[in-house]
Design a protein around this motif. Structure first.
Motif, PDB file in Angstrom:
ATOM      1  N   TYR A 216       0.883  -1.170   0.000  1.00  0.00           N
ATOM      2  CA  TYR A 216       0.000   0.000   0.000  1.00  0.00           C
ATOM      3  C   TYR A 216       0.917   1.215   0.000  1.00  0.00           C
ATOM      4  O   TYR A 216       1.427   1.626   1.027  1.00  0.00           O
ATOM      5  CB  TYR A 216      -0.915  -0.043   1.223  1.00  0.00           C
ATOM      6  N   THR A 218       1.926   4.959  -0.355  1.00  0.00           N
ATOM      7  CA  THR A 218       1.462   6.343  -0.247  1.00  0.00           C
ATOM      8  C   THR A 218       2.648   7.256  -0.509  1.00  0.00           C
ATOM      9  O   THR A 218       3.640   7.240   0.221  1.00  0.00           O
ATOM     10  CB  THR A 218       0.875   6.628   1.146  1.00  0.00           C
ATOM     11  N   ALA A 241      -1.719   4.551  -3.530  1.00  0.00           N
ATOM     12  CA  ALA A 241      -2.949   5.031  -2.890  1.00  0.00           C
ATOM     13  C   ALA A 241      -2.982   6.541  -2.741  1.00  0.00           C
ATOM     14  O   ALA A 241      -3.839   7.062  -2.037  1.00  0.00           O
ATOM     15  CB  ALA A 241      -3.104   4.378  -1.524  1.00  0.00           C
ATOM     16  N   GLY A 242      -2.064   7.240  -3.398  1.00  0.00           N
ATOM     17  CA  GLY A 242      -2.046   8.688  -3.270  1.00  0.00           C
ATOM     18  C   GLY A 242      -1.360   9.125  -1.990  1.00  0.00           C
ATOM     19  O   GLY A 242      -0.506   8.432  -1.436  1.00  0.00           O
ATOM     20  N   ASP A 246      -4.809  11.646   2.459  1.00  0.00           N
ATOM     21  CA  ASP A 246      -6.070  11.379   1.754  1.00  0.00           C
ATOM     22  C   ASP A 246      -6.539   9.942   1.925  1.00  0.00           C
ATOM     23  O   ASP A 246      -7.598   9.579   1.405  1.00  0.00           O
ATOM     24  CB  ASP A 246      -5.910  11.684   0.263  1.00  0.00           C
ATOM     25  N   SER A 247      -5.748   9.107   2.613  1.00  0.00           N
ATOM     26  CA  SER A 247      -6.126   7.709   2.797  1.00  0.00           C
ATOM     27  C   SER A 247      -7.296   7.602   3.764  1.00  0.00           C
ATOM     28  O   SER A 247      -7.330   8.272   4.795  1.00  0.00           O
ATOM     29  CB  SER A 247      -4.942   6.891   3.323  1.00  0.00           C
ATOM     30  N   SER A 248      -8.236   6.761   3.416  1.00  0.00           N
ATOM     31  CA  SER A 248      -9.409   6.547   4.259  1.00  0.00           C
ATOM     32  C   SER A 248      -9.768   5.070   4.217  1.00  0.00           C
ATOM     33  O   SER A 248      -9.089   4.260   3.585  1.00  0.00           O
ATOM     34  CB  SER A 248     -10.585   7.402   3.780  1.00  0.00           C
ATOM     35  N   TRP A 250     -12.236   3.705   2.723  1.00  0.00           N
ATOM     36  CA  TRP A 250     -12.713   3.264   1.414  1.00  0.00           C
ATOM     37  C   TRP A 250     -11.630   3.330   0.354  1.00  0.00           C
ATOM     38  O   TRP A 250     -11.683   2.592  -0.629  1.00  0.00           O
ATOM     39  CB  TRP A 250     -13.945   4.073   1.016  1.00  0.00           C
ATOM     40  N   THR A 251     -10.627   4.197   0.509  1.00  0.00           N
ATOM     41  CA  THR A 251      -9.479   4.127  -0.392  1.00  0.00           C
ATOM     42  C   THR A 251      -8.694   2.839  -0.131  1.00  0.00           C
ATOM     43  O   THR A 251      -8.163   2.225  -1.062  1.00  0.00           O
ATOM     44  CB  THR A 251      -8.562   5.344  -0.205  1.00  0.00           C
ATOM     45  N   ARG A 254     -10.712   0.078  -1.820  1.00  0.00           N
ATOM     46  CA  ARG A 254     -10.512   0.059  -3.278  1.00  0.00           C
ATOM     47  C   ARG A 254      -9.168  -0.578  -3.634  1.00  0.00           C
ATOM     48  O   ARG A 254      -9.048  -1.257  -4.662  1.00  0.00           O
ATOM     49  CB  ARG A 254     -10.605   1.483  -3.834  1.00  0.00           C
ATOM     50  N   SER A 255      -8.173  -0.393  -2.767  1.00  0.00           N
ATOM     51  CA  SER A 255      -6.890  -1.066  -2.986  1.00  0.00           C
ATOM     52  C   SER A 255      -7.056  -2.578  -2.847  1.00  0.00           C
ATOM     53  O   SER A 255      -6.462  -3.351  -3.614  1.00  0.00           O
ATOM     54  CB  SER A 255      -5.847  -0.547  -1.992  1.00  0.00           C
TER      55      SER A 255
END
Length: 268
Positions: A216, A218, A241-242, A246-248, A250-251, A254-255
């Motif tokens: 994951y 970031t 994941a950006g 901004d990680s949450s 639901w992000t 989605r991963s």
């Protein structure tokens, strides 16, 4: 008599026909009624489902959604490569990602921070607070392992957490190369015996940990891996994941969806 029996037969036939006709009409009406009842039941079920989704917690919805995935990673690497400074918000964000990973059943967590500025003791304290907020309890059977204990295999149930930096990967690779060179000079090994499998076994930093399933990642740059140890990237699915801020929940989900949709883990 013949005409009388014919009249009786005709009367009986008309009665039977009227009975069958009436039964068929009742069956058709019953089918129409059952179809309407089914439609009403489906609408009611959809209403109940919408009501349940509206009032269910995000944590429960995440758990239900994760259970429907074909596969979930057992060893997750949290690659924290943001350019932002490491502060309390950063530790809280990492602790939340740890909670998400533990909820889906991950038994190994590797936390990669390029500069190694995050101290395990500080993160453990923040994680205890986040687990109390997320799970409602502190005792999550999470063991934070130090660098010296990476070689020892822990048989305890729960989740094992280790920390790596870009220095750990480089030093261990160089030390492994030196060790093999000394073995060749002492005639304990030949050059032909040095294979990728042997080199992998001699990597002291890997120890008994299994392969990383998902990274994951970031960071501000999706293509820059910030000198992460290469043995982590060998067979892992790398998902950018950006930014960490901004990680949450639901992000992260989605991963997991992207990971579950990958037929074979090729990495990048």
């Amino acid at each position: 008599r013949q005409s009388t029996w014919g009249d009786h037969f005709g009367s009986i036939a008309m009665v039977v026909y009227s009975i069958v006709h009436r039964v068929l009409l009742l069956v058709v009406q019953l089918c129409v009624y059952l179809r309407r009842l089914r439609d009403e039941c489906l609408k009611y079920i959809e209403y109940l489902f919408a009501w349940k989704v509206r009032y269910v917690s995000d944590r429960q919805a995440f758990a239900l959604s994760a259970m429907q995935l074909k596969k979930t990673p057992k060893h997750i690497c949290l690659s924290i490569c943001d350019s932002s400074s490491y502060c309390t918000d950063t530790l809280q964000a990492i602790a939340r990602l740890m909670c998400y990973s533990i909820q889906i059943g991950a038994t190994y967590l590797t936390i990669f921070v390029p500069d190694g500025h995050i101290k395990p003791a500080d993160l453990q304290q923040v994680f205890d607070d986040q687990s109390l907020e997320y799970f409602g309890k502190r005792d999550m059977k999470v063991q934070f392992m130090s660098s010296s204990s990476l070689l020892a295999k822990c048989n305890e149930s729960g989740t094992l957490v280790r920390f790596l930096s870009k220095v750990d990967g480089a030093e261990n690779i160089i030390s492994t190369v030196k060790e093999l060179c000394h073995a060749v000079s002492r005639q304990e090994l030949t050059v032909a015996q040095i294979t990728p499998t042997l080199f992998e076994q001699r990597l002291t930093c890997r120890g008994s940990w299994p392969e990383v399933d998902m990274v994951y990642h970031t960071s501000d740059d999706a293509l820059h891996m910030y000198n992460i140890p290469p043995y982590i990237l060998r067979s892992a699915e790398i998902i950018h994941a950006g930014s960490l801020r901004d990680s949450s929940l639901w992000t992260f989900y989605r991963s997991l969806q992207r990971y579950a949709g990958t037929q074979q883990r090729w990495g990048i």
